[in-house]
Design a protein around this motif. Structure first.
Motif, PDB file in Angstrom:
ATOM      1  N   SER A   1     -22.280   5.022 -34.274  1.00  0.00           N
ATOM      2  CA  SER A   1     -20.867   5.168 -33.915  1.00  0.00           C
ATOM      3  C   SER A   1     -20.256   6.352 -34.654  1.00  0.00           C
ATOM      4  CB  SER A   1     -20.106   3.881 -34.275  1.00  0.00           C
ATOM      5  OG  SER A   1     -18.725   4.023 -34.058  1.00  0.00           O
TER       6      SER A   1
ATOM      7  N   LYS B   1     -21.043  -3.630 -40.583  1.00  0.00           N
ATOM      8  CA  LYS B   1     -20.044  -4.544 -41.151  1.00  0.00           C
ATOM      9  C   LYS B   1     -19.091  -5.031 -40.074  1.00  0.00           C
ATOM     10  CE  LYS B   1     -16.512  -4.967 -44.733  1.00  0.00           C
ATOM     11  NZ  LYS B   1     -15.832  -4.314 -45.885  1.00  0.00           N
ATOM     12  N   SER B   2     -18.653  -4.132 -39.213  1.00  0.00           N
ATOM     13  CA  SER B   2     -17.754  -4.539 -38.129  1.00  0.00           C
ATOM     14  C   SER B   2     -18.452  -5.483 -37.163  1.00  0.00           C
ATOM     15  CB  SER B   2     -17.250  -3.304 -37.385  1.00  0.00           C
ATOM     16  OG  SER B   2     -16.497  -2.466 -38.248  1.00  0.00           O
TER      17      SER B   2
ATOM     18  N   SER C   1     -20.948   0.824 -42.661  1.00  0.00           N
ATOM     19  CA  SER C   1     -19.654   0.436 -42.118  1.00  0.00           C
ATOM     20  C   SER C   1     -19.757  -0.061 -40.680  1.00  0.00           C
ATOM     21  CB  SER C   1     -18.683   1.612 -42.185  1.00  0.00           C
ATOM     22  OG  SER C   1     -19.217   2.746 -41.515  1.00  0.00           O
ATOM     23  N   THR C   2     -20.651   0.524 -39.878  1.00  0.00           N
ATOM     24  CA  THR C   2     -20.784   0.093 -38.481  1.00  0.00           C
ATOM     25  C   THR C   2     -21.304  -1.340 -38.385  1.00  0.00           C
ATOM     26  OG1 THR C   2     -21.122   2.380 -37.782  1.00  0.00           O
ATOM     27  CG2 THR C   2     -21.761   0.666 -36.233  1.00  0.00           C
TER      28      THR C   2
ATOM     29  N   PRO D   1     -16.041   2.155 -30.338  1.00  0.00           N
ATOM     30  CA  PRO D   1     -16.778   1.373 -31.335  1.00  0.00           C
ATOM     31  C   PRO D   1     -16.692  -0.135 -31.063  1.00  0.00           C
ATOM     32  CG  PRO D   1     -15.571   3.121 -32.419  1.00  0.00           C
ATOM     33  CD  PRO D   1     -15.128   3.139 -30.977  1.00  0.00           C
ATOM     34  N   GLN D   2     -15.527  -0.612 -30.649  1.00  0.00           N
ATOM     35  CA  GLN D   2     -15.385  -2.045 -30.393  1.00  0.00           C
ATOM     36  C   GLN D   2     -16.291  -2.498 -29.257  1.00  0.00           C
ATOM     37  OE1 GLN D   2     -13.723  -3.881 -32.530  1.00  0.00           O
ATOM     38  NE2 GLN D   2     -14.421  -5.750 -31.507  1.00  0.00           N
TER      39      GLN D   2
ATOM     40  N   PHE E   1     -19.750  -2.839 -30.751  1.00  0.00           N
ATOM     41  CA  PHE E   1     -19.921  -4.072 -31.533  1.00  0.00           C
ATOM     42  C   PHE E   1     -20.092  -5.274 -30.600  1.00  0.00           C
ATOM     43  CE2 PHE E   1     -16.813  -1.768 -34.500  1.00  0.00           C
ATOM     44  CZ  PHE E   1     -17.828  -1.010 -35.048  1.00  0.00           C
TER      45      PHE E   1
ATOM     46  N   SER F   1     -18.710 -10.299 -45.052  1.00  0.00           N
ATOM     47  CA  SER F   1     -18.352 -10.168 -43.638  1.00  0.00           C
ATOM     48  C   SER F   1     -18.955 -11.255 -42.756  1.00  0.00           C
ATOM     49  CB  SER F   1     -18.786  -8.793 -43.112  1.00  0.00           C
ATOM     50  OG  SER F   1     -20.178  -8.604 -43.282  1.00  0.00           O
TER      51      SER F   1
ATOM     52  N   TYR G   1     -20.895  -7.627 -37.986  1.00  0.00           N
ATOM     53  CA  TYR G   1     -21.037  -8.927 -38.639  1.00  0.00           C
ATOM     54  C   TYR G   1     -19.715  -9.695 -38.631  1.00  0.00           C
ATOM     55  CZ  TYR G   1     -25.164  -6.490 -40.464  1.00  0.00           C
ATOM     56  OH  TYR G   1     -26.323  -5.759 -40.585  1.00  0.00           O
ATOM     57  N   THR G   2     -18.624  -8.984 -38.837  1.00  0.00           N
ATOM     58  CA  THR G   2     -17.312  -9.631 -38.800  1.00  0.00           C
ATOM     59  C   THR G   2     -17.037 -10.212 -37.429  1.00  0.00           C
ATOM     60  OG1 THR G   2     -16.476  -8.104 -40.495  1.00  0.00           O
ATOM     61  CG2 THR G   2     -14.846  -9.258 -39.155  1.00  0.00           C
ATOM     62  N   LEU G   3     -17.396  -9.457 -36.389  1.00  0.00           N
ATOM     63  CA  LEU G   3     -17.209  -9.936 -35.013  1.00  0.00           C
ATOM     64  C   LEU G   3     -18.073 -11.156 -34.739  1.00  0.00           C
ATOM     65  CD1 LEU G   3     -15.993  -9.426 -32.152  1.00  0.00           C
ATOM     66  CD2 LEU G   3     -18.021  -8.035 -31.694  1.00  0.00           C
TER      67      LEU G   3
END
Length: 250
Positions: free
Chosen positions: A201, A49-50, A46-47, A13-14, A17, A93, A52-54
């Motif tokens: 993901s 969101k990660s 949820s996918t 997943p990382q 992203f 996020s 956007y945080t990145l």
């Protein structure tokens, strides 16, 4: 798969992203250079969101925030401070940490108790921003989407009325299994984009991804199949778990 479709396989997943964040940066840089602004429609879930945080953490010095304009491909029929609100998730996020002018963010007025009215107001927002002539659809630089385990995307759920919409930009789509309306872009808007990127993901998406990309079921049962930009790119960012049921899985 056609020549206009890219399937980008990432391991974790990382990795997904990171690859998507790099695509956002490329698209934003290109759009600003060519047209002076970058228009993006965001996805909930949820996918994203990660992602956007990145982006907020790593791209603060490189993205042209003042030239970026943010919209929402769909929204739950809840106020903006509700835990289920896509806008609230994006605000927490991304919007609250990146240097994005508030005037560049266009949220759905989903606190309106009338979902149809909220959709109409948002449609008029799009028409005004993009200066659309009657019958025209907005041409987003990038639309981010996900898929549900049932094959839905945005809030275009299987066998719902919005799948048949040909002229509206935004509609309130009644989803029987959720017993609620969702406010969503229509397929003509998705398919008018310069680029659509799906983020997929997790093992829980594997069966749906297989059906969308390789299966024979009618598209009305897997609405993600109906996203086919008429003059743009379609990119699938998928991690190993999500791609595990594809025939060419590594």
């Amino acid at each position: 798969m056609t020549a206009s479709v890219e399937l980008r396989r990432l391991t974790t997943p990382q990795d997904l992203f990171q690859a998507t964040a790099e695509e956002v940066l490329r698209a934003a840089t290109r759009a600003v250079a060519e047209r002076g602004r970058f228009t993006i429609a965001l996805s909930g879930g949820s996918t994203p969101k990660s992602l956007y945080t990145l982006i907020a953490a790593n791209a603060s010095a490189t993205l042209p925030w003042d030239r970026m304009f943010f919209f929402f491909g769909d929204e739950r029929h809840v106020p903006p401070d509700d835990p289920d609100s896509n806008y609230r998730m994006v605000k927490e996020s991304l919007l609250s940490t990146a240097a994005i002018p508030p005037a560049n963010v266009f949220r759905v007025p989903a606190e309106n108790p009338d979902a149809d009215a909220a959709a109409e107001i948002y449609e008029q927002t799009l028409r005004k921003f993009f200066a659309l002539a009657p019958g025209e659809f907005p041409r987003f630089d990038l639309i981010l989407l996900g898929i549900g385990p049932d094959g839905h995307t945005a809030s275009l759920f299987p066998e719902t009325a919005a799948l048949q919409e040909k002229t509206r930009l935004v509609v309130a789509n009644w989803v029987e299994k959720l017993n609620t309306s969702r406010i969503t872009f229509t397929l003509p808007v998705l398919n008018a984009a310069r680029c659509v990127a799906f983020l997929v993901s997790g093992i829980d998406k594997a069966a749906a991804l297989h059906e969308v990309l390789e299966g024979k079921a009618p598209a009305e049962k897997y609405p993600s199949k109906l996203v086919r930009p008429s003059d743009g790119k379609l990119i699938w960012f998928v991690d190993r778990a999500a791609a595990s049921e594809l025939s060419t899985a590594a």
